[in-house]
Motif scaffolding. Sequence first.
Motif, mmCIF file in Angstrom:
data_model
loop_
_atom_site.group_PDB
_atom_site.id
_atom_site.type_symbol
_atom_site.label_atom_id
_atom_site.label_comp_id
_atom_site.label_asym_id
_atom_site.label_seq_id
_atom_site.Cartn_x
_atom_site.Cartn_y
_atom_site.Cartn_z
ATOM 1 N N THR A 102 0.839 -1.202 0.000
ATOM 2 C CA THR A 102 0.000 0.000 0.000
ATOM 3 C C THR A 102 0.872 1.251 0.000
ATOM 4 O OG1 THR A 102 -1.776 -1.133 1.167
ATOM 5 C CG2 THR A 102 -1.757 1.259 1.282
ATOM 6 N N PHE A 103 1.895 1.253 0.848
ATOM 7 C CA PHE A 103 2.758 2.424 0.962
ATOM 8 C C PHE A 103 3.592 2.656 -0.299
ATOM 9 C CE2 PHE A 103 3.045 2.685 5.888
ATOM 10 C CZ PHE A 103 1.728 3.072 5.907
ATOM 11 N N ALA A 104 3.777 1.623 -1.111
ATOM 12 C CA ALA A 104 4.574 1.779 -2.332
ATOM 13 C C ALA A 104 3.788 2.507 -3.419
ATOM 14 C CB ALA A 104 5.030 0.414 -2.840
ATOM 15 N N THR A 105 2.467 2.563 -3.275
ATOM 16 C CA THR A 105 1.655 3.288 -4.257
ATOM 17 C C THR A 105 1.680 4.784 -3.925
ATOM 18 O OG1 THR A 105 -0.384 3.213 -2.998
ATOM 19 C CG2 THR A 105 0.111 1.290 -4.333
ATOM 20 N N PRO A 106 1.169 5.633 -4.808
ATOM 21 C CA PRO A 106 1.242 7.078 -4.540
ATOM 22 C C PRO A 106 0.365 7.552 -3.374
ATOM 23 C CG PRO A 106 0.937 6.659 -6.877
ATOM 24 C CD PRO A 106 0.704 5.364 -6.172
ATOM 25 N N VAL A 107 -0.243 6.652 -2.629
ATOM 26 C CA VAL A 107 -1.108 7.075 -1.524
ATOM 27 C C VAL A 107 -0.277 7.757 -0.432
ATOM 28 C CG1 VAL A 107 -0.967 4.956 -0.139
ATOM 29 C CG2 VAL A 107 -3.049 6.297 -0.098
ATOM 30 N N ARG A 108 -0.860 8.790 0.219
ATOM 31 C CA ARG A 108 -0.187 9.442 1.338
ATOM 32 C C ARG A 108 -0.417 8.628 2.598
ATOM 33 N NH1 ARG A 108 0.092 12.136 -2.526
ATOM 34 N NH2 ARG A 108 0.288 14.369 -2.841
#
Lengths: 275, 302
Positions: A91-97
Motif C-alpha cells: 500500500t505504501f509503495a503506491t502514490p497514496v499518502r
Amino acid sequence: MTHRIATIFAQEFRLARRNHWVLLATLILTLFALALGFFGAGQGAGLKADVLTLTSASLATLSVYLIPLIALLMSYDAFAGEIERGALGLTFATPVRRWEVFAGKLLAQVVAVAVAVSLSFMLAGAALATAFGTSPEGLSAWARLVVSAVGLGAVFVAVGLMLSAFAARTARAAAAAIGTWLILVVLYDLALLGGIMASGDGAFATRVFPWLVVANPADAFRLYNLAALDAAPVAGIDGLARTLPFPPETGLAAIALWLMAALALGIYRTKRIVP
Amino acid sequence: MTDPVLSLSSVSLAYGRTRAVEAASFEVAPGERLALLGHNGAGKSTLFKAILGFMPLAGGTIRVSGHAPGTDAARRAINYLPEVVTFPRSLTGREVLRYFTGLRGEPRRQIADLLERVGLSDAADRAVGTYSKGMRQRLGLAQALIGAPRLLLLDEPTSGLDPVSRHDFYGVIAEAAGRGSAVLLSSHGLDEIEHRTDRVAILSQGRMRAIGTLDALAREANLPTRLRVTAREGAADGLQAEYGGRRFNGCRLDIDCTADAKLDLVARLGAEAGRVTDLQMSPPTLGDVYLHFSNLDAEALQ
C-alpha cells in the motif's frame, strides 16, 4: 486524494463487514439494550420517568464498557496485522499518502461502529417506545445516547488504530488494546473513587475531581448522558453529575479532543512506519 | 542511449549503526531485466526498501525516473511485489486489484486484462483465502502490472513456486519488459534466472561484487573446466604423473584446466585409448560463478 481515501475506506469497510464485525456488534448491542429496557421497565412508575429515559441511563453505564471494547477489537489489528503480513508495504509503495491510509481506515471503522451503534440502539429504542410509550425528554435522552455512543466508539477506534500503528506486531497491539481498555474503562474509575474517598469533601472533590472525570473519554461519555437526566437514579462517581462545575456538553468536547489527539498521534506514527 | 529508469550511485544503507549495504552502484534501462543476486541477509530487501523510499540513505543517491525515492513521481513509476505478501483472505482477487488500481488512480477496466495475463480469470471472484500459493503470487504480480509500470521491483518473486509456475511467472515478466518496463528482481541463485534476465548484479555481505551479463561474468571469473578421467586398471598412477590433477578412487582422476587449454588436453586424452576408458567434461556452472564472486573478498581478506 478523496479517491484514494475512498479506496482505502471501501476495502476496510468491506473487511469489517466480511469479518462480521458489524453484524456481531449490532446483535450484541441490540440484545443488551432490549434486555436493559424490558427488565428495567418495572421501576419506571416509582421514579416518575419514562422507560426510554431510564434505559438511556442504564445503557450509558453499560455502553461505557461494551463500546470501547468493540471498537478496540475492531481496530487493533488494522496496521499491526498488515505490517506482519507484508501488505502495508504494498500500500505504501503506491502514490497514496500515509495520512490518507490512516484517515481511510479510521473513517471505515468509525462508520462500521456508527452503523452498529445507531442501528441497534434505534431498533431497541423503537421497540421500547412501542411497548411503553415515550415522552419528549425520553426521546432527547435517547438521541443524546446514540450520538455520544458513536463519538465514544470513534475515540476508541482512533485509539486502537493509533496503538496498532505503534505496536507493529499483532500480539503487542492486542496487549496494548486490552491494557488501554482496562486502564481507561476500569482502573481509572477505581483510582478516582479511591482518591475521592481519601480526600473527603476537600478542594480535590469539588475542583480537581470533576475535571479528572471528564478527562477520560469513557467517563466523559457517561457524565454527558447522566448529567442531562433529572430523574434517573445515579450513584458512585455518577453522583457527581448533579454538582458539575461545567455544562454537560463538556463531555462531548472531551470526546472530540480525544478523537483529535488520537488521530494526530496515529498519523504522526503512520508516517514513520518502515514496512 | 536511453536514460536509465533506476540509477543508484554509491548507495550506503544502515540499520542504526549496522551497515547493511555499502557503496552499491548500478543502473537499469527501460526494457532491461536486471537480477540482483545475494544470499539471505546480503542486503537485497534493504536495497528495495531504499528504492521505495521506506528508509533513509546513509550515503549516495538513488534516482527513479530522475526523482528521489518516496516522492510522488517516483512512487508512480514503481510497481512493487514484496517477497511475502498476504492479501486479506476474505477479499476476492478482483477486489484486491480494485484496491490497488484505486490507490494508483488507474482505470478499473484494465483489471480483467491483468487477471487474464496472469491466468487468474477463472478465480477472479473467489476469495483469496481459497487460492494456492502460486495463485496468490500471481495475484501479487498482477497487482504489480497495474498501469504501465516504468520500474518493476520484484523481491524474490518466485521463491516457493514450482517449476511450471516459475516458468509462467518469468514469461509474464518478459512480456512486461517487452512493453518497455525496467525490471529489477532479486533471487537466491543464478541457475533460476539463466536466460531470464539480461544482466546480473551480485550482492554479498552488503557489497556489490560483480555486475554484467552471465557470459561476461563467467569469462571474468575464468573458472577452470573440470575433466573427469576414468582410467583403466592400474593406469591411474601413470596418468596422474603425466597430466597432474587429483585422484578420486582407484581409477578416477579430476583435472582442472583453463578454457584455452581445454581443447588441447581433450585431444591428448582422447588419444590415450590404451589407458583411458571414459572422459567427462564439466564446464563451470552458474552456481560456481556465483560462489566465486560472492566469496571473492572473503578470500582476498584471508
